[in-house]
Design an enzyme around this catalytic site. Structure first.
Site, PDB file in Angstrom:
ATOM      1  N   ARG A   1      29.338  35.840 -18.151  1.00 36.22           N
ATOM      2  CA  ARG A   1      29.266  35.429 -16.747  1.00 36.22           C
ATOM      3  C   ARG A   1      30.333  34.376 -16.529  1.00 36.22           C
ATOM      4  O   ARG A   1      30.832  33.774 -17.483  1.00 36.22           O
ATOM      5  CB  ARG A   1      27.884  34.860 -16.425  1.00 36.22           C
ATOM      6  CG  ARG A   1      27.631  33.583 -17.157  1.00 36.22           C
ATOM      7  CD  ARG A   1      26.246  33.048 -16.997  1.00 36.22           C
ATOM      8  NE  ARG A   1      26.040  32.085 -18.069  1.00 36.22           N
ATOM      9  CZ  ARG A   1      24.876  31.701 -18.529  1.00 36.22           C
ATOM     10  NH1 ARG A   1      23.790  32.204 -18.033  1.00 36.22           N
ATOM     11  NH2 ARG A   1      24.789  30.821 -19.489  1.00 36.22           N
TER      12      ARG A   1
ATOM     13  N   GLY B   1      17.288  29.037 -19.647  1.00 34.61           N
ATOM     14  CA  GLY B   1      16.009  28.746 -20.274  1.00 34.61           C
ATOM     15  C   GLY B   1      14.810  28.936 -19.361  1.00 34.61           C
ATOM     16  O   GLY B   1      13.685  28.663 -19.754  1.00 34.61           O
TER      17      GLY B   1
ATOM     18  N   MET C   1      13.658  31.785 -17.815  1.00 31.52           N
ATOM     19  CA  MET C   1      12.861  32.992 -17.945  1.00 31.52           C
ATOM     20  C   MET C   1      13.081  33.547 -19.337  1.00 31.52           C
ATOM     21  O   MET C   1      14.201  33.626 -19.806  1.00 31.52           O
ATOM     22  CB  MET C   1      13.319  34.014 -16.930  1.00 31.52           C
ATOM     23  CG  MET C   1      13.351  33.379 -15.594  1.00 31.52           C
ATOM     24  SD  MET C   1      12.617  34.388 -14.393  1.00 31.52           S
ATOM     25  CE  MET C   1      13.541  33.785 -13.011  1.00 31.52           C
TER      26      MET C   1
ATOM     27  N   CYS D   1      27.480  12.787  14.110  1.00 25.77           N
ATOM     28  CA  CYS D   1      27.509  11.501  13.426  1.00 25.77           C
ATOM     29  C   CYS D   1      26.257  11.256  12.599  1.00 25.77           C
ATOM     30  O   CYS D   1      26.044  10.173  12.098  1.00 25.77           O
ATOM     31  CB  CYS D   1      27.727  10.369  14.418  1.00 25.77           C
ATOM     32  SG  CYS D   1      26.410  10.246  15.631  1.00 25.77           S
TER      33      CYS D   1
ATOM     34  N   TYR E   1      34.898  17.471  15.096  1.00 26.07           N
ATOM     35  CA  TYR E   1      34.921  16.587  13.929  1.00 26.07           C
ATOM     36  C   TYR E   1      33.512  16.359  13.387  1.00 26.07           C
ATOM     37  O   TYR E   1      32.523  16.593  14.084  1.00 26.07           O
ATOM     38  CB  TYR E   1      35.569  15.238  14.278  1.00 26.07           C
ATOM     39  CG  TYR E   1      34.769  14.382  15.219  1.00 26.07           C
ATOM     40  CD1 TYR E   1      33.789  13.513  14.745  1.00 26.07           C
ATOM     41  CD2 TYR E   1      34.993  14.432  16.599  1.00 26.07           C
ATOM     42  CE1 TYR E   1      33.037  12.745  15.605  1.00 26.07           C
ATOM     43  CE2 TYR E   1      34.243  13.664  17.475  1.00 26.07           C
ATOM     44  CZ  TYR E   1      33.269  12.823  16.976  1.00 26.07           C
ATOM     45  OH  TYR E   1      32.520  12.051  17.834  1.00 26.07           O
TER      46      TYR E   1
ATOM     47  N   SER F   1      28.316  13.536  20.842  1.00 28.95           N
ATOM     48  CA  SER F   1      28.239  13.384  19.399  1.00 28.95           C
ATOM     49  C   SER F   1      26.797  13.682  19.007  1.00 28.95           C
ATOM     50  O   SER F   1      25.864  13.057  19.514  1.00 28.95           O
ATOM     51  CB  SER F   1      28.619  11.960  18.995  1.00 28.95           C
ATOM     52  OG  SER F   1      28.435  11.809  17.609  1.00 28.95           O
TER      53      SER F   1
ATOM     54  N   LYS G   1      23.021  38.834 -14.932  1.00 28.29           N
ATOM     55  CA  LYS G   1      23.151  39.388 -16.280  1.00 28.29           C
ATOM     56  C   LYS G   1      23.351  40.897 -16.222  1.00 28.29           C
ATOM     57  O   LYS G   1      24.252  41.445 -16.865  1.00 28.29           O
ATOM     58  CB  LYS G   1      21.889  39.049 -17.082  1.00 28.29           C
ATOM     59  CG  LYS G   1      22.043  39.198 -18.571  1.00 28.29           C
ATOM     60  CD  LYS G   1      20.743  38.835 -19.288  1.00 28.29           C
ATOM     61  CE  LYS G   1      20.484  37.344 -19.253  1.00 28.29           C
ATOM     62  NZ  LYS G   1      19.124  36.999 -19.695  1.00 28.29           N
TER      63      LYS G   1
ATOM     64  N   ARG H   1      14.934  41.618 -20.956  1.00 26.14           N
ATOM     65  CA  ARG H   1      15.610  40.365 -20.602  1.00 26.14           C
ATOM     66  C   ARG H   1      15.558  40.114 -19.104  1.00 26.14           C
ATOM     67  O   ARG H   1      15.852  40.997 -18.309  1.00 26.14           O
ATOM     68  CB  ARG H   1      17.087  40.425 -21.020  1.00 26.14           C
ATOM     69  CG  ARG H   1      17.300  41.036 -22.374  1.00 26.14           C
ATOM     70  CD  ARG H   1      18.767  41.298 -22.657  1.00 26.14           C
ATOM     71  NE  ARG H   1      19.567  40.103 -22.706  1.00 26.14           N
ATOM     72  CZ  ARG H   1      20.896  40.119 -22.829  1.00 26.14           C
ATOM     73  NH1 ARG H   1      21.557  41.279 -22.861  1.00 26.14           N
ATOM     74  NH2 ARG H   1      21.556  38.988 -22.889  1.00 26.14           N
TER      75      ARG H   1
ATOM     76  N   HIS I   1      20.479  23.473 -25.044  1.00 29.27           N
ATOM     77  CA  HIS I   1      19.745  23.417 -23.781  1.00 29.27           C
ATOM     78  C   HIS I   1      20.102  22.167 -22.988  1.00 29.27           C
ATOM     79  O   HIS I   1      20.423  22.223 -21.799  1.00 29.27           O
ATOM     80  CB  HIS I   1      18.237  23.459 -24.070  1.00 29.27           C
ATOM     81  CG  HIS I   1      17.392  23.339 -22.839  1.00 29.27           C
ATOM     82  ND1 HIS I   1      16.919  22.129 -22.375  1.00 29.27           N
ATOM     83  CD2 HIS I   1      16.966  24.275 -21.970  1.00 29.27           C
ATOM     84  CE1 HIS I   1      16.222  22.334 -21.269  1.00 29.27           C
ATOM     85  NE2 HIS I   1      16.231  23.630 -21.000  1.00 29.27           N
TER      86      HIS I   1
HETATM   87  P1  ADP Z   1      18.914  34.010 -21.756  1.00 26.29           P
HETATM   88  O1  ADP Z   1      19.058  34.317 -20.328  1.00 26.29           O
HETATM   89  O2  ADP Z   1      17.888  32.977 -22.040  1.00 26.29           O
HETATM   90  O3  ADP Z   1      20.224  33.774 -22.430  1.00 26.29           O
HETATM   91  P2  ADP Z   1      18.984  36.605 -22.933  1.00 26.29           P
HETATM   92  O4  ADP Z   1      18.380  37.771 -22.268  1.00 26.29           O
HETATM   93  O5  ADP Z   1      20.453  36.527 -22.848  1.00 26.29           O
HETATM   94  O6  ADP Z   1      18.286  35.309 -22.422  1.00 26.29           O
HETATM   95  O7  ADP Z   1      18.513  36.715 -24.432  1.00 26.29           O
HETATM   96  C1  ADP Z   1      18.117  35.692 -25.268  1.00 26.29           C
HETATM   97  C2  ADP Z   1      18.876  35.812 -26.574  1.00 26.29           C
HETATM   98  O8  ADP Z   1      18.632  37.072 -27.171  1.00 26.29           O
HETATM   99  C3  ADP Z   1      20.367  35.714 -26.409  1.00 26.29           C
HETATM  100  O9  ADP Z   1      20.882  35.007 -27.479  1.00 26.29           O
HETATM  101  C4  ADP Z   1      20.813  37.127 -26.418  1.00 26.29           C
HETATM  102  O10 ADP Z   1      22.137  37.236 -26.856  1.00 26.29           O
HETATM  103  C5  ADP Z   1      19.843  37.765 -27.382  1.00 26.29           C
HETATM  104  N1  ADP Z   1      19.639  39.175 -27.081  1.00 26.29           N
HETATM  105  C6  ADP Z   1      19.234  39.693 -25.909  1.00 26.29           C
HETATM  106  N2  ADP Z   1      19.185  41.030 -25.963  1.00 26.29           N
HETATM  107  C7  ADP Z   1      19.572  41.378 -27.207  1.00 26.29           C
HETATM  108  C8  ADP Z   1      19.754  42.634 -27.857  1.00 26.29           C
HETATM  109  N3  ADP Z   1      19.530  43.775 -27.238  1.00 26.29           N
HETATM  110  N4  ADP Z   1      20.173  42.599 -29.124  1.00 26.29           N
HETATM  111  C9  ADP Z   1      20.395  41.434 -29.759  1.00 26.29           C
HETATM  112  N5  ADP Z   1      20.259  40.232 -29.205  1.00 26.29           N
HETATM  113  C10 ADP Z   1      19.853  40.192 -27.926  1.00 26.29           C
HETATM  114 MG    MG Z   2      21.710  34.881 -22.458  1.00 25.73          MG
END
Ligand code: ADP
Ligand code: MG
Ligand code: MG
Length: 893
Positions: free
Chosen positions: A335, A100, A102, A845, A865, A777, A22, A91, A451
């Protein structure tokens, strides 16, 4: 001094190890000039330090101070400033995305004072208090470990009191009241007040993100995805932007291509007046991304331009999180997106055709595991089906099983060996165990980015989501689809490719990709996917240095292996030929008391063996067939000791004399450790005539084939050799038999004689053994057993999960070759064997021959192989090509 903090302007997409995915991509977007809210990233290195030492690295605090100061300077306001607060999100973000796993905390910096400042600045009291209650909720749950349901329940109660289910009906005063309730929950559950100091909020959140690396969910996900346990996560501090400021604001997710089919288009979901996770949490119904055009055309157009730019920049499918704040677009994440196996192949070839990547890279971008998924069966088109619902085709495949409504039920059923479909309204990270245990997942809510969908695609598991015609009552353990009631335990079938849900068991048929490999479907008659597979496989084969053989013991498997692209048989196990009716003959051999009886028993077996080999050599005409002489201990062919004892005891004086003799024999042959007992070459040296009979059957079958105008290429493999002397005895005997047969038939067939390397001593004395071996082998199953001292059948069930928990290995050494230990022995044997005999043929093998990771290792150490089960042959071919391309790439870099 180590630098632990990077501003978004300082990083780039190649720094994933340090900044996490990220953070690296936020930096990349910042540097591309895209609208990213300013911020900075605390490195994974800081996290690793914290996790191993139990405290933050020295100097980190000062560094964070400096970056926060700079951020405050740039934004013209201070974190949590009472009259005009700077708010931030904290984040998580590891090298590999862990959906989901962390939790992120938004709106940090709010407290009783700054919420008033935010109200004034935004001119929106509802928004400010909504943001504040979200902070307490997320912070309470992720940082202070308060049960999240308590907050959810309080929110539900509030909505209930207002007779609504829609959070948009709640007003400022409601959120004010909710904040008080939430504070009470925090006090009650933690014994302390919600921290009002903004910097303390931030620091606690940072630590919580670090700690979340070792949450149960994260550990489970890593194990499932084979992600190393010691990478740690980075933390991103990002200025807040607000999608919950009103209907001119909103938040969304998007893909540059359909992650299920690979097709280009506008894919995503958007939710007005919402923040963060609201889109994927399914609290309100999202609209399709295309509808944003009608809501806010300027932002929509800008988003499309950015998406195109990102795709061209990353040269791949990207997924994106964005927020619109009062008509201004902000990019919050991108990403290279996860995708289904089919989409991976299609996208790779689409990108080649668009001139974005070369074929080499296309091969590199797909994996053997993905190919394996494409070979799963599908539902029969012609079958009688009772459709009960239609949802979104979130993750392809055909799954049939009993309905369960909870993860616990799924896990319990899977432990009983039952196939189940996990049916939920929507899934949460807590459902991970159930999703792993189930054959497929069905949800009644949520879209392709929910999710359930994201995680299922990641796991390669069949998933249908958002099947709204189904009412799921989890507590009542029942689902209603129109007039059909589905109870727990009822069987359903779900089609992740079409999104259709059927009652009962629908028969499945083979995938078009398998039909293509089988040759029943020509590439040019296939669909886009089959053609993509064809082009990628063709290129992989051309690039590969390793060839791929198959493990096959009969003509049918040999023929299939050949159709699947095998160029020989690497392991033909002869013991499988002694089962069924022939077991009787082996019994006779074991019971033989005189030479004459023994010879008679062997003579009875020989024609059958000869016929076996003839069939296989015929199917594999012109290609090598490695036949392993009998390997398992003989008592495996005898009846069970207990059963036989009971039988003899019950019969008393009337017991069959043969049974008595057998019982005596079973008793005599019993071994404490059969795996280390009388088997392999030891049998050949101890039981006169046994190996000779097998060699003769091979030689005669080969001579027959020559007589029929064939081109047989038999290779005789002696198992479980630990010393050259053992091999020499067996080899001399075999050479003599081959010479005899040549003389008798007048046909001389070149027959290599080699050995398995499956004992550490064999690997360590490979230089000597090579003097008597035309080929090696590696029997990596036994080599792993004997190197680790593990009896596979005993250890896997009893303590491997504990070992995985303890991180003693990240993946079972029986699945993926243990490079440091077993691999080292392989290396030694390769080097010393080739030193003695430069032309020594080398192969593997064991089951590792079909494991993608291990194939790369075998390529690296220079084997000729790999051999694997016929169905894995295409997987091994692809990985052999990928391994060659990767090595070539790193050589020229
Ligand atoms: P995840 O890895 O679970 O997607 P994120 O860090 O991307 O977690 O954040 C969770 C949610 O919060 C996402 O929808 C993200 O877009 C939103 N979010 C994160 N940082 C900000 C920010 N600075 N302003 C507004 N929304 C945010
Ligand atoms: Mg995210
Ligand atoms: Mg073995």
């Amino acid at each position: 001094m180590t630098k632990f903090v990077y501003d978004f302007t300082e990083g780039n997409k190649n720094l994933k190890d340090l900044l996490g995915g990220k953070g690296a991509n936020l930096s990349e977007m910042t540097n591309l000039g895209l609208p990213v809210p300013p911020g900075f990233t605390i490195t994974t290195e800081a996290c690793r330090h914290y996790l191993t030492e139990g405290e933050l690295p020295g100097g980190l605090d000062t560094e964070i101070d400096a970056h926060l100061d700079a951020l405050e300077e740039a934004m013209g306001k201070r974190l949590g400033q009472a009259d005009d607060p700077l708010l931030i999100s904290v984040r998580s973000g590891a090298k590999y995305s862990m959906p989901g796993m962390m939790d992120t905390v938004l709106n940090i910096g709010l407290n009783d004072q700054s919420v008033e400042g935010l109200t004034k600045q935004a001119g929106n009291e509802r928004f400010a208090w909504d943001s504040y209650r979200r902070l307490i909720q997320m912070f309470g749950k992720t940082v202070l470990d308060v049960d999240g349901d308590l907050f959810e329940e309080a929110l539900d109660e509030l909505k209930h009191a207002k007779s609504t289910t829609n959070d948009l009906d709640l007003e400022a005063a409601d959120f004010r009241a909710l904040v008080e309730t939430y504070k009470g929950i925090v006090r009650e559950q933690t014994g302390r007040d919600f921290p009002s100091n903004p910097r303390e909020q931030m620091d606690l959140a940072v630590k919580a993100v670090f700690d979340s690396w070792n949450s149960d969910r994260a550990i489970l996900y890593r194990r499932q995805e084979r992600i190393p346990t010691d990478l740690g996560t980075a933390v991103n501090i990002c200025t807040m932007v607000f999608g919950n400021l009103g209907m001119d604001s909103g938040t969304g997710v998007a893909f540059t291509r359909d992650p299920a089919s690979g097709h280009q288009g506008i894919y995503g979901d958007y939710l007005q007046n919402a923040q963060g996770e609201d889109v994927v949490a399914g609290i309100r119904n999202t609209v399709a991304l295309a509808d944003l055009e009608g809501i806010d055309k300027t932002s929509y157009d800008q988003l499309l331009t950015i998406m195109e730019r990102l795709e061209n920049h990353y040269r791949d499918l990207c997924d994106i999180e964005f927020t619109v704040e009062r008509g201004k677009l902000w990019m919050l994440q991108t990403r290279v997106g996860k995708r289904t196996a089919g989409a991976a192949f299609r996208i790779a070839i689409q990108l080649v055709d668009q001139g974005m990547i070369e074929l080499d890279e296309a091969v590199d971008r797909v994996t053997g595991d993905q190919l394996a998924q494409l070979m799963f069966p599908r539902f029969d088109d012609g079958a009688d089906k009772k459709q009960i619902a239609k949802g979104m085709n979130a993750s392809p495949g055909a799954a049939v099983g009993k309905v369960v409504f909870s993860s616990e039920a799924a896990v319990a059923a899977a432990a009983r060996g039952e196939h189940v479909i996990l049916v939920r309204r929507e899934t949460t990270p807590d459902d991970l165990t159930g999703m792993i245990a189930a054959q497929g997942i069905l949800t009644s809510r949520g879209g392709k980015t929910s999710h359930a969908a994201v995680v299922a695609r990641g796991m390669g598991k069949t998933c249908v989501c958002g099947a709204e015609d189904i009412e799921v009552d989890v507590k009542g353990r029942v689902a209603q689809a129109g007039d059909v009631t589905v109870n727990e335990g009822d069987i359903i079938s779900i089609d992740g490719t079409s999104g259709l849900v059927y009652l009962g068991e629908v028969p499945v048929s083979s995938s078009p990709v398998v039909q293509y490999f089988e040759g029943t479907l020509k590439a040019e008659d296939g669909d886009e996917l089959v053609q993509a597979v064809h082009r990628i496989m063709t290129h992989a084969d051309a690039a590969a240095r390793l060839t791929v053989r198959a493990n096959a013991d009969n003509p049918e498997d040999s023929a299939r292996a050949r159709r699947f692209g095998a160029t020989g048989i690497g392991l033909c196990r002869t013991e499988h030929m002694f089962l069924g009716e022939r077991r009787q003959l082996i019994e006779d051999l074991i019971l033989a008391e005189s030479t004459a009886e023994r010879i008679a028993a062997l003579e009875a077996l020989k024609p059958m063996q000869r016929e076996d080999f003839h069939g296989i050599l015929k199917e594999m005409d012109g290609q090598p067939v490695t036949v392993r002489l009998i390997d398992p201990p003989l008592h495996e062919f005898l009846p069970d000791f207990t059963e036989l004892s009971v039988k003899v005891a019950l019969a008393g004086d009337d017991a069959d004399p043969k049974d008595r003799k057998l019982l005596e024999c079973v008793h005599r042959l019993h071994e404490q450790n059969p795996m280390l007992g009388l088997r392999g070459v030891r049998l050949g040296l101890v039981i006169p005539g046994l190996f000779a009979m097998q060699v003769r059957a091979i030689a005669e079958a080969a001579a027959d084939r020559v007589g029929e105008g064939g081109d047989p290429r038999p290779e005789i493999m002696i198992p479980l050799v630990g010393s050259i002397q053992e091999l020499e005895h067996a080899r001399d005997e075999a050479l003599q038999v081959i010479a005899d047969v040549a003389q008798e038939t007048g046909v001389s067939v070149t027959t290599l004689i080699g050995t398995m390397i499956e004992l550490p001593r064999a690997a360590l004395t490979a230089g000597q053994i090579a003097e008597a071996a035309d080929f090696f082998s590696f029997g990596t199953n036994d080599l792993t057993q004997t190197t680790w001292g593990f009896s596979r059948d005993d250890v896997e069930a009893s303590f491997f999960s504990r070992y995985l928990d303890l991180g003693i290995f990240g993946v079972s050494p029986f699945e993926t070759l243990d490079r440091e230990g077993v691999g080292r022995l392989v290396r030694i044997a390769v080097e010393e064997g080739r030193k003695t005999r430069p032309g020594l043929k080398l192969g593997v093998c064991g089951e590792h021959g079909g494991d993608p990771d291990s194939v790369h290792f075998f390529h690296e150490v220079g084997l000729d192989y790999v051999s694997c089960s016929p169905f894995r042959v295409p997987v091994a071919r692809l990985e052999a090509g990928r391994a060659a391309i990767e090595t070539a790439g790193s050589d020229s870099r």
